[in-house]
Write an enzyme that holds these catalytic residues in place. Structure first.
Site, PDB file in Angstrom:
ATOM      1  N   TYR A   1      22.711  73.949 -21.185  1.00 41.91           N
ATOM      2  CA  TYR A   1      24.011  74.247 -21.792  1.00 41.91           C
ATOM      3  C   TYR A   1      23.941  75.291 -22.906  1.00 41.91           C
ATOM      4  O   TYR A   1      24.972  75.686 -23.440  1.00 41.91           O
ATOM      5  CB  TYR A   1      24.622  72.961 -22.358  1.00 41.91           C
TER       6      TYR A   1
ATOM      7  N   HIS B   1      30.973  76.141 -24.140  1.00 41.34           N
ATOM      8  CA  HIS B   1      31.116  74.889 -24.890  1.00 41.34           C
ATOM      9  C   HIS B   1      30.122  74.797 -26.049  1.00 41.34           C
ATOM     10  O   HIS B   1      30.264  73.924 -26.901  1.00 41.34           O
ATOM     11  CB  HIS B   1      30.918  73.715 -23.934  1.00 41.34           C
TER      12      HIS B   1
ATOM     13  N   ASP C   1      34.608  75.440 -29.559  1.00 37.60           N
ATOM     14  CA  ASP C   1      35.260  76.354 -28.616  1.00 37.60           C
ATOM     15  C   ASP C   1      36.698  75.901 -28.400  1.00 37.60           C
ATOM     16  O   ASP C   1      37.012  74.730 -28.555  1.00 37.60           O
ATOM     17  CB  ASP C   1      34.499  76.368 -27.290  1.00 37.60           C
TER      18      ASP C   1
ATOM     19  N   TYR D   1      25.867  64.282 -26.001  1.00 38.08           N
ATOM     20  CA  TYR D   1      26.797  65.149 -25.288  1.00 38.08           C
ATOM     21  C   TYR D   1      28.115  65.281 -26.039  1.00 38.08           C
ATOM     22  O   TYR D   1      28.504  64.419 -26.823  1.00 38.08           O
ATOM     23  CB  TYR D   1      27.014  64.655 -23.854  1.00 38.08           C
TER      24      TYR D   1
END
Length: 191
Positions: free
Chosen positions: A17, A22, A95, A68
């Site tokens: 990620y 994000h 974001d 997460y």
């Protein structure tokens, strides 16, 4: 803003990620840690990565949750409690789909706009009344699922702009800390 402040960059852990839309909050937190001149260390009571120091002349706890995005509150809540930081002294960097790519907006409180990281933080704090540094990623093209869109890497054109956007978001965070919300909004929203 009163001291200390808790400044939280939201993102998802791990290399999968690292370069996604994000993770802009994590990217900004990394820049701010560099400005403080310290490396992140794991905070044992919360599990988040933390740096303590001064930004814009103010004592801050800078954090990146190691869980997460949609579980961020379970580490932000304990950090706020441990450092005795009330919600109005918390700044969350994230974001934002509802803002054009590269634009930065500051606000206090408000809804989560479908952002599960914000929802988790608000739930853990028991209020939506915390500051936000919102970094625009824009809406996905066509009928693309917004949840999938924010977990994708930036396009080549976007990637070229990301370092500048991240630096500007770090500058916006420092302005918010130094000047308070309205004066910082007047400056940042004119960029």
């Amino acid at each position: 803003m009163a001291e200390p402040l808790l400044v939280v960059g939201l993102g998802n852990p791990g290399p999968t990620y690292a370069k996604t839309r994000h993770n802009l909050g994590f990217m900004v937190a990394d820049v701010l840690a560099g400005r403080i001149g310290s490396a992140f260390k794991v905070h044992k009571k919360s599990g988040a990565e933390v740096v303590t120091g001064r930004l814009a002349g103010t004592s801050v706890v800078l954090a990146k949750p190691r869980c997460y995005m949609n579980e961020s509150g379970r580490q932000v809540g304990p950090l706020a409690k441990f450092y005795s930081v009330p919600p109005q002294q918390i700044v969350v960097i994230h974001d934002e789909l509802d803002i054009d790519f590269g634009r930065i907006r500051l606000k206090l409180g408000g809804g989560e706009g479908g952002h599960n990281g914000l929802r988790s933080v608000a739930s853990a704090l028991g209020t939506k009344n915390f500051h936000r540094v919102r970094i625009g990623v824009g809406r996905p093209p066509g009928r693309k699922d917004p949840a999938a869109f924010v977990l994708e890497n930036f396009t080549a054109a976007e990637r070229a702009e990301v370092p500048t956007i991240v630096e500007q978001a770090a500058d916006a965070t420092e302005l918010l800390i130094a000047q308070g919300l309205e004066p910082a909004q007047n400056t940042v929203h004119a960029w």
